[in-house]
Design a protein around this motif. Structure first.
Motif, PDB file in Angstrom:
ATOM      1  N   VAL A 175       0.857  -1.184   0.000  1.00  6.23           N
ATOM      2  CA  VAL A 175       0.000   0.000   0.000  1.00  6.23           C
ATOM      3  C   VAL A 175       0.897   1.239   0.000  1.00  6.23           C
ATOM      4  O   VAL A 175       1.768   1.384   0.850  1.00  6.23           O
ATOM      5  CB  VAL A 175      -0.933   0.022   1.233  1.00  6.23           C
ATOM      6  CG1 VAL A 175      -1.796   1.278   1.221  1.00  6.23           C
ATOM      7  CG2 VAL A 175      -1.801  -1.222   1.257  1.00  6.23           C
ATOM      8  N   GLY A 176       0.688   2.119  -0.956  1.00 12.25           N
ATOM      9  CA  GLY A 176       1.504   3.323  -1.050  1.00 12.25           C
ATOM     10  C   GLY A 176       1.253   4.272   0.106  1.00 12.25           C
ATOM     11  O   GLY A 176       0.136   4.378   0.615  1.00 12.25           O
ATOM     12  N   ARG A 214      -4.303  -4.222   2.381  1.00 13.07           N
ATOM     13  CA  ARG A 214      -2.949  -4.605   1.943  1.00 13.07           C
ATOM     14  C   ARG A 214      -3.021  -5.727   0.905  1.00 13.07           C
ATOM     15  O   ARG A 214      -2.273  -5.726  -0.074  1.00 13.07           O
ATOM     16  CB  ARG A 214      -2.113  -5.032   3.143  1.00 13.07           C
ATOM     17  CG  ARG A 214      -0.656  -5.360   2.777  1.00 13.07           C
ATOM     18  CD  ARG A 214       0.147  -5.783   3.976  1.00 13.07           C
ATOM     19  NE  ARG A 214       0.325  -4.678   4.918  1.00 13.07           N
ATOM     20  CZ  ARG A 214      -0.146  -4.664   6.154  1.00 13.07           C
ATOM     21  NH1 ARG A 214      -0.841  -5.702   6.613  1.00 13.07           N
ATOM     22  NH2 ARG A 214       0.064  -3.629   6.941  1.00 13.07           N
ATOM     23  N   GLU A 215      -3.925  -6.688   1.122  1.00 12.67           N
ATOM     24  CA  GLU A 215      -4.081  -7.776   0.163  1.00 12.67           C
ATOM     25  C   GLU A 215      -4.575  -7.252  -1.181  1.00 12.67           C
ATOM     26  O   GLU A 215      -4.129  -7.695  -2.245  1.00 12.67           O
ATOM     27  CB  GLU A 215      -5.045  -8.828   0.714  1.00 12.67           C
ATOM     28  CG  GLU A 215      -5.154 -10.068  -0.163  1.00 12.67           C
ATOM     29  CD  GLU A 215      -6.076 -11.121   0.434  1.00 12.67           C
ATOM     30  OE1 GLU A 215      -6.277 -12.164  -0.227  1.00 12.67           O
ATOM     31  OE2 GLU A 215      -6.607 -10.897   1.550  1.00 12.67           O
ATOM     32  N   MET A 227      -3.171   3.191  -8.374  1.00 15.08           N
ATOM     33  CA  MET A 227      -2.402   3.285  -7.136  1.00 15.08           C
ATOM     34  C   MET A 227      -3.346   3.044  -5.960  1.00 15.08           C
ATOM     35  O   MET A 227      -4.403   3.671  -5.859  1.00 15.08           O
ATOM     36  CB  MET A 227      -1.733   4.657  -7.010  1.00 15.08           C
ATOM     37  CG  MET A 227      -0.619   4.875  -8.013  1.00 15.08           C
ATOM     38  SD  MET A 227       0.239   6.435  -7.721  1.00 15.08           S
ATOM     39  CE  MET A 227      -0.992   7.588  -8.274  1.00 15.08           C
ATOM     40  N   VAL A 228      -2.960   2.131  -5.094  1.00 13.37           N
ATOM     41  CA  VAL A 228      -3.700   1.849  -3.866  1.00 13.37           C
ATOM     42  C   VAL A 228      -2.875   2.421  -2.723  1.00 13.37           C
ATOM     43  O   VAL A 228      -1.755   1.972  -2.468  1.00 13.37           O
ATOM     44  CB  VAL A 228      -3.926   0.332  -3.682  1.00 13.37           C
ATOM     45  CG1 VAL A 228      -4.678   0.049  -2.384  1.00 13.37           C
ATOM     46  CG2 VAL A 228      -4.684  -0.238  -4.878  1.00 13.37           C
ATOM     47  N   THR A 269     -14.761  -5.942   2.205  1.00 10.66           N
ATOM     48  CA  THR A 269     -14.240  -7.236   1.776  1.00 10.66           C
ATOM     49  C   THR A 269     -13.438  -7.035   0.499  1.00 10.66           C
ATOM     50  O   THR A 269     -13.665  -6.076  -0.256  1.00 10.66           O
ATOM     51  CB  THR A 269     -15.374  -8.234   1.506  1.00 10.66           C
ATOM     52  OG1 THR A 269     -16.176  -7.744   0.426  1.00 10.66           O
ATOM     53  CG2 THR A 269     -16.231  -8.430   2.748  1.00 10.66           C
ATOM     54  N   LEU A 270     -12.528  -7.961   0.264  1.00 13.06           N
ATOM     55  CA  LEU A 270     -11.651  -7.867  -0.895  1.00 13.06           C
ATOM     56  C   LEU A 270     -12.452  -7.843  -2.199  1.00 13.06           C
ATOM     57  O   LEU A 270     -12.218  -7.002  -3.079  1.00 13.06           O
ATOM     58  CB  LEU A 270     -10.671  -9.043  -0.888  1.00 13.06           C
ATOM     59  CG  LEU A 270      -9.575  -9.038  -1.956  1.00 13.06           C
ATOM     60  CD1 LEU A 270      -8.656  -7.852  -1.777  1.00 13.06           C
ATOM     61  CD2 LEU A 270      -8.792 -10.346  -1.890  1.00 13.06           C
ATOM     62  N   ASP A 271     -13.411  -8.736  -2.323  1.00 10.45           N
ATOM     63  CA  ASP A 271     -14.165  -8.847  -3.564  1.00 10.45           C
ATOM     64  C   ASP A 271     -15.010  -7.605  -3.830  1.00 10.45           C
ATOM     65  O   ASP A 271     -15.070  -7.111  -4.962  1.00 10.45           O
ATOM     66  CB  ASP A 271     -15.062 -10.081  -3.519  1.00 10.45           C
ATOM     67  CG  ASP A 271     -15.755 -10.327  -4.860  1.00 10.45           C
ATOM     68  OD1 ASP A 271     -15.038 -10.540  -5.850  1.00 10.45           O
ATOM     69  OD2 ASP A 271     -16.994 -10.269  -4.901  1.00 10.45           O
TER      70      ASP A 271
END
Length: 307
Positions: A175-176, A214-215, A227-228, A269-271
């Motif tokens: 993560v930036g 982060r994932e 960019m995240v 959630t990631l999805d």
């Protein structure tokens, strides 16, 4: 005009048929040439009166006669343009005001000039916008020029910021790391969609989101147009963005500000975050990295030359 401060009585010698000139003259003398901040005048000073006159605060631990004399000299010619205020930084009220002006602990012992832009509505419900002037080598003419540049909208506002991270520091996390001084140039870069986590280290919700975010960043390191990033709101200011809760996730699409930013409102959630990005980014991307592409130099860190 009779007042309880200054000379006590002022005589208007301007044209009586010019209502605006008379109103400006009256408002310029509502406040003394120099105000000493206390509970009875704080609200008046911060609101700026009917004409939203900006307060010019001189912050110091103890009186500095040379600087105060030249400030009063400048204020006599800037009457109606700024309200000059002296703050001793000794009482609890004044300490809170210094905090409100976003003066950090490590510089609070230094004398400082801070010009505050009054807000059109309530000063307490909006991020404060300030402009700073170095006291070293100060003259009355420098102060007058500073106010003129403020009125001409050519001054750069003060932005609270951590130092820009080195490449080594940034490479620790996918993560930036976004800081205040680079915020505007980063989110307005037309080459990138920028997804930002505005967080506070003390916030439990922010800490719980961290592994998932982060994932997400790790999975999308191959996307060169995305960019995240994360911004610590306790140490950095995001100019033009008002954050009311943590964490707040915001996508700044490539083309911002012409293309409006989008606040994430889904589950953490990631999805769901991934689907949100697919719906709102300017540049489409694939979830899968191209074969043999090295993802270790991904989108989470921007080199200085890219800015």
């Amino acid at each position: 005009m009779l007042t309880s401060h200054g000379e006590g009585m002022y005589k208007y010698d301007g044209p009586l048929d010019d209502v605006d000139a008379l109103d400006h003259w009256v408002n310029a003398r509502r406040m003394p040439l120099v105000s000493y901040i206390a509970s009875y005048n704080l609200e008046t000073v911060l609101r700026g009166g009917p004409r939203r006159t900006p307060p010019l605060f001189f912050l110091r631990e103890k009186p500095i006669p040379r600087v105060e004399e030249l400030l009063m000299d400048a204020a006599s010619r800037l009457r109606g343009q700024v309200n000059l205020c002296f703050i001793n930084k000794s009482t609890e009220l004044q300490k809170h005001l210094v905090q409100f002006l976003r003066v950090s602990e490590n510089v609070r012992s230094d004398p400082m000039l801070v010009l505050m832009q009054p807000h059109a509505s309530s000063w307490s419900q909006h991020p404060v916008r300030t402009f700073r002037l170095d006291v070293e080598g100060l003259t009355a003419k420098i102060v007058e020029k500073f106010v003129e540049e403020y009125e001409a909208n050519t001054l750069d506002p003060y932005v609270q910021s951590e130092p820009v991270p080195t490449e080594a520091e940034a490479s620790v996390d996918p993560v930036g790391i976004l800081v205040g001084m680079k915020f505007a140039t980063t989110v307005k870069d037309p080459k990138y969609d920028v997804f930002v986590d505005f967080y506070a280290p003390w916030c439990g919700h922010s800490r719980r989101l961290e592994p998932t975010f982060r994932e997400l960043a790790r999975n999308l390191m191959h996307v060169r147009t995305l960019m995240v990033m994360k911004l610590d709101c306790t140490r950095n200011e995001a100019e033009g963005v008002e954050i009311t809760g943590y964490p707040t996730l915001v996508l700044f699409p490539a083309g911002y500000p012409k293309i409006k930013r989008v606040i994430y409102g889904g589950s953490r959630t990631l999805d769901d975050m991934l689907q949100f990005l697919h719906r709102h980014v300017t540049t489409p991307f694939s979830d899968e990295a191209p074969p043999q592409q090295n993802s270790t130099s991904g989108s989470a860190f921007i080199q200085e030359e890219d800015l």
